[in-house]
Design a protein around this motif. Sequence first.
Motif, PDB file in Angstrom:
ATOM      1  N   ARG A  30       4.609  -1.166   8.487  1.00 37.45           N
ATOM      2  CA  ARG A  30       5.371  -1.353   7.666  1.00 37.45           C
ATOM      3  C   ARG A  30       4.619  -2.323   5.976  1.00 37.45           C
ATOM      4  O   ARG A  30       5.438  -1.865   4.594  1.00 37.45           O
ATOM      5  CB  ARG A  30       6.709  -2.432   7.385  1.00 37.45           C
ATOM      6  N   LYS A  32       1.626  -1.361   5.349  1.00 30.47           N
ATOM      7  CA  LYS A  32       0.913  -0.211   5.099  1.00 30.47           C
ATOM      8  C   LYS A  32       1.994   0.696   4.100  1.00 30.47           C
ATOM      9  O   LYS A  32       0.838   1.279   3.241  1.00 30.47           O
ATOM     10  CB  LYS A  32       0.370   0.309   6.005  1.00 30.47           C
ATOM     11  N   ILE A  33       3.418   1.078   4.883  1.00 33.61           N
ATOM     12  CA  ILE A  33       4.061   2.149   4.474  1.00 33.61           C
ATOM     13  C   ILE A  33       4.567   1.732   3.185  1.00 33.61           C
ATOM     14  O   ILE A  33       4.804   2.715   1.929  1.00 33.61           O
ATOM     15  CB  ILE A  33       5.035   1.782   5.382  1.00 33.61           C
ATOM     16  N   THR A  34       5.044   0.522   3.245  1.00 30.07           N
ATOM     17  CA  THR A  34       5.150  -0.423   1.400  1.00 30.07           C
ATOM     18  C   THR A  34       4.279   0.300   0.337  1.00 30.07           C
ATOM     19  O   THR A  34       4.194   0.517  -0.470  1.00 30.07           O
ATOM     20  CB  THR A  34       5.329  -1.479   1.161  1.00 30.07           C
ATOM     21  N   SER A  35       2.849   0.053   0.455  1.00 28.37           N
ATOM     22  CA  SER A  35       1.523  -0.050   0.079  1.00 28.37           C
ATOM     23  C   SER A  35       1.633   1.718  -0.327  1.00 28.37           C
ATOM     24  O   SER A  35       1.460   2.230  -1.052  1.00 28.37           O
ATOM     25  CB  SER A  35       0.063  -0.910   0.644  1.00 28.37           C
ATOM     26  N   THR A  36       1.911   2.242   0.459  1.00 32.65           N
ATOM     27  CA  THR A  36       2.005   3.674   0.703  1.00 32.65           C
ATOM     28  C   THR A  36       2.533   4.310  -0.956  1.00 32.65           C
ATOM     29  O   THR A  36       2.399   5.225  -1.194  1.00 32.65           O
ATOM     30  CB  THR A  36       1.409   4.833   1.631  1.00 32.65           C
ATOM     31  N   PHE A  37       4.057   3.813  -0.097  1.00 35.34           N
ATOM     32  CA  PHE A  37       5.055   4.046  -0.913  1.00 35.34           C
ATOM     33  C   PHE A  37       4.734   3.842  -2.788  1.00 35.34           C
ATOM     34  O   PHE A  37       4.745   4.488  -3.243  1.00 35.34           O
ATOM     35  CB  PHE A  37       6.520   3.894  -0.510  1.00 35.34           C
ATOM     36  N   THR A  38       4.501   2.956  -2.808  1.00 35.04           N
ATOM     37  CA  THR A  38       3.556   2.750  -4.157  1.00 35.04           C
ATOM     38  C   THR A  38       3.006   2.872  -4.161  1.00 35.04           C
ATOM     39  O   THR A  38       3.008   3.335  -6.181  1.00 35.04           O
ATOM     40  CB  THR A  38       3.143   1.020  -3.866  1.00 35.04           C
ATOM     41  N   GLU A  39       1.666   4.058  -3.960  1.00 31.78           N
ATOM     42  CA  GLU A  39       0.638   4.547  -4.128  1.00 31.78           C
ATOM     43  C   GLU A  39       0.970   5.270  -4.621  1.00 31.78           C
ATOM     44  O   GLU A  39       0.903   5.796  -5.874  1.00 31.78           O
ATOM     45  CB  GLU A  39      -0.140   4.195  -3.240  1.00 31.78           C
ATOM     46  N   LEU A  40       2.380   6.185  -3.674  1.00 29.21           N
ATOM     47  CA  LEU A  40       2.367   7.653  -4.105  1.00 29.21           C
ATOM     48  C   LEU A  40       3.576   7.671  -5.154  1.00 29.21           C
ATOM     49  O   LEU A  40       4.055   8.428  -6.334  1.00 29.21           O
ATOM     50  CB  LEU A  40       3.896   7.709  -2.966  1.00 29.21           C
ATOM     51  N   GLU A  41       4.013   6.329  -5.944  1.00 28.02           N
ATOM     52  CA  GLU A  41       5.205   6.232  -6.584  1.00 28.02           C
ATOM     53  C   GLU A  41       4.352   5.781  -8.215  1.00 28.02           C
ATOM     54  O   GLU A  41       4.887   6.458  -9.616  1.00 28.02           O
ATOM     55  CB  GLU A  41       6.034   5.103  -6.499  1.00 28.02           C
ATOM     56  N   GLN A  42       3.345   5.354  -7.902  1.00 28.19           N
ATOM     57  CA  GLN A  42       2.085   5.433  -9.204  1.00 28.19           C
ATOM     58  C   GLN A  42       2.186   6.692  -9.380  1.00 28.19           C
ATOM     59  O   GLN A  42       1.596   7.489 -10.377  1.00 28.19           O
ATOM     60  CB  GLN A  42       1.133   3.975  -8.740  1.00 28.19           C
TER      61      GLN A  42
END
Length: 200
Positions: A30, A32-42
């Motif tokens: 979770r 990692k997913i949250t981090s990935t989503f944050t990176e994608l949003e950025q």
Amino acid sequence: MYEYDDYYEDYGPSDELSQQIHQMIENEARAKITSTFTELEQVRKTNEELRKQIHEMRNQIRTFDDRVKKERKQAEEAIKRGFFDGYICGDKVFVAYSKYRREACATCSGAAKVTALIGNAEMQIKCPECDGTGGKHKYDYEPLEDHIETVTVELNDRGGKFVNAYLKKKESKVEYERIFPTLEECQAYCDEKNSESKER
């Protein structure tokens, strides 16, 4: 014989460890997913900002190109106007058109002769006022709107330059002195010419 209880093992602690490991993996996933989503949003925001910058740069380039084209056109037009003494093809102008009319002589009423008493005899002699022509040639000037269709330049071997204009409503060439950019200037010229014609 062995009792059943002798072979019984308690798997409780093992199940609890498995659950903890599973929870840790899930939490890690979770995170990692949250981090990935944050990176994608950025990345999405960065791309959006870049798109805006690119769009703005394209607008600036387009504006610059338009300005360069406009200034080039103005420069070319200025050169043409300088060479053609102020006018170029397509210009709206006001032209002092002249209309010919014949005015009968006030002395002989157009007869070209008058009766004169010479001695005791009456004789027909040439009218002294109109010199026997019977009248005067008059030109009435009036301003008319027109457009320059063609401009020609004639150069001679003595360095002279003669610019002629041909208009849409008049087939023959028109002298530049009778062409004006405004109606007011043209009207003033016509009034002056008509006044001169009346005085003759």
